[in-house]
Design an enzyme around this catalytic site. Sequence first.
Site, mmCIF file in Angstrom:
data_model
loop_
_atom_site.group_PDB
_atom_site.id
_atom_site.type_symbol
_atom_site.label_atom_id
_atom_site.label_comp_id
_atom_site.label_asym_id
_atom_site.label_seq_id
_atom_site.Cartn_x
_atom_site.Cartn_y
_atom_site.Cartn_z
ATOM 1 N N HIS A 131 40.934 50.882 40.192
ATOM 2 C CA HIS A 131 41.333 51.538 39.084
ATOM 3 C C HIS A 131 42.838 52.087 39.102
ATOM 4 O O HIS A 131 43.409 51.959 37.990
ATOM 5 C CB HIS A 131 40.382 52.662 38.827
ATOM 6 C CG HIS A 131 38.839 52.359 38.529
ATOM 7 N ND1 HIS A 131 37.701 53.236 38.821
ATOM 8 C CD2 HIS A 131 38.344 51.154 38.692
ATOM 9 C CE1 HIS A 131 36.665 52.690 38.944
ATOM 10 N NE2 HIS A 131 37.009 51.234 38.685
ATOM 11 N N HIS B 29 34.441 41.947 42.771
ATOM 12 C CA HIS B 29 35.561 41.996 43.999
ATOM 13 C C HIS B 29 35.516 40.985 44.780
ATOM 14 O O HIS B 29 36.753 40.517 45.178
ATOM 15 C CB HIS B 29 35.481 43.408 44.413
ATOM 16 C CG HIS B 29 35.320 44.728 43.674
ATOM 17 N ND1 HIS B 29 36.499 44.793 42.962
ATOM 18 C CD2 HIS B 29 34.389 45.548 43.279
ATOM 19 C CE1 HIS B 29 36.222 46.068 41.957
ATOM 20 N NE2 HIS B 29 35.062 46.433 42.247
ATOM 21 N N ASP C 110 38.717 45.899 36.346
ATOM 22 C CA ASP C 110 38.816 45.573 37.611
ATOM 23 C C ASP C 110 39.598 44.259 37.999
ATOM 24 O O ASP C 110 40.223 44.263 38.983
ATOM 25 C CB ASP C 110 37.281 45.561 38.289
ATOM 26 C CG ASP C 110 36.613 46.798 38.169
ATOM 27 O OD1 ASP C 110 37.205 47.686 38.151
ATOM 28 O OD2 ASP C 110 35.205 46.623 38.391
ATOM 29 N N HIS D 152 35.144 47.317 31.426
ATOM 30 C CA HIS D 152 35.208 47.599 32.709
ATOM 31 C C HIS D 152 35.549 46.516 33.772
ATOM 32 O O HIS D 152 36.324 46.607 34.794
ATOM 33 C CB HIS D 152 34.152 48.514 33.107
ATOM 34 C CG HIS D 152 34.566 49.186 34.570
ATOM 35 N ND1 HIS D 152 35.481 50.337 34.823
ATOM 36 C CD2 HIS D 152 34.022 48.902 35.822
ATOM 37 C CE1 HIS D 152 35.370 50.718 36.049
ATOM 38 N NE2 HIS D 152 34.772 49.997 36.726
#
Length: 330
Positions: A83, A273, A250, A246
């Site tokens: 973030h 991720h 990321d 969101h």
Amino acid sequence: MKLSVMPNQYTLRKSVSCCGVGLHTGRTVNLTIKPAPVDSGIRFFRTDLHPCQVIKAHMDKIVDTRLATTIGEADATISTTEHLMAALHAYGIDNADIEIDSHEVPIMDGSAGPFFNHLKSSGKKRQDGLKKVLRVIKPIRYQQGDKVMEILPYDGFKVTGKISFDDTIDDAIIKTQSYTFDMSPEAFLKDIASARTFGYVEQVEELWANGLALGGSLANVIAIHWNRTSVLNEDGLRYHDEFIRHKVLDIVGDLYLLGCPILGHVRSHKTGHTEHRAFMQAIANASDCWEFCELSSNSGTSVLGRAIDSTLAAAEGILMPFFNPQPLVA
């Protein structure tokens, strides 16, 4: 060629500080972002360790991608970097020194909004060095099962994300969502900066039971109700499609660990991720699909300048560490 990025490198005008809790430890974390010299990049300083340990914000330093992106050097780590990195990326900060007294970036409200607003309160300082960018000239694709990331040539930075839970979970609130974000500071603040991290309430309970997410609460996480039709947060969602926004946030943060801005259109389906890390390695390995360029200025407009040999650039320290192509590991 006109571009949507400024030709010069930028740092902060003045230091800014914030305080919050670590998502997993629940402990108070103090963080200060300071101006840094040209070509130094983004660096984290673990001030709670003696001697202080420096960790470069770079893909080569990623040590864990479970639940969040964690970077490390020797025995020191920094987790949940995405973030803050997204805010730095979107605001156009090339060089910054970040002092932190814990191994977790504070979760704040679960979004990048607080970090971005702190950066805005500082303002940007133009530096003498010109910005180096990675310009994609041919498509690059990574796929692992039904998880796909690719990047196409584009004169700017754009992300199109898609998530779908219809085929795996009886989910009436997310289902299939897609969203496209074209990078600019103004668009970032308006469209994705406030999108928060999310999870199913039973997943949060499981994390608590295992001593994790101790700092997680309805103040910093969207908790999806057991019925899969609503959220537990009293104020509801900030965007009707906050979940995919969101996910795009990321991606903006993780890809800044390439070490420089990238020019291209990223398209992502069902990724997290772990896939972001593998995708960056796929980009690094596909050296025939990109050019490493230094920008120049033409009447105040960014244009592509000279192409730099990336191997020579890395060897001479022209770029703070650049790509080290390695075998792709999923």
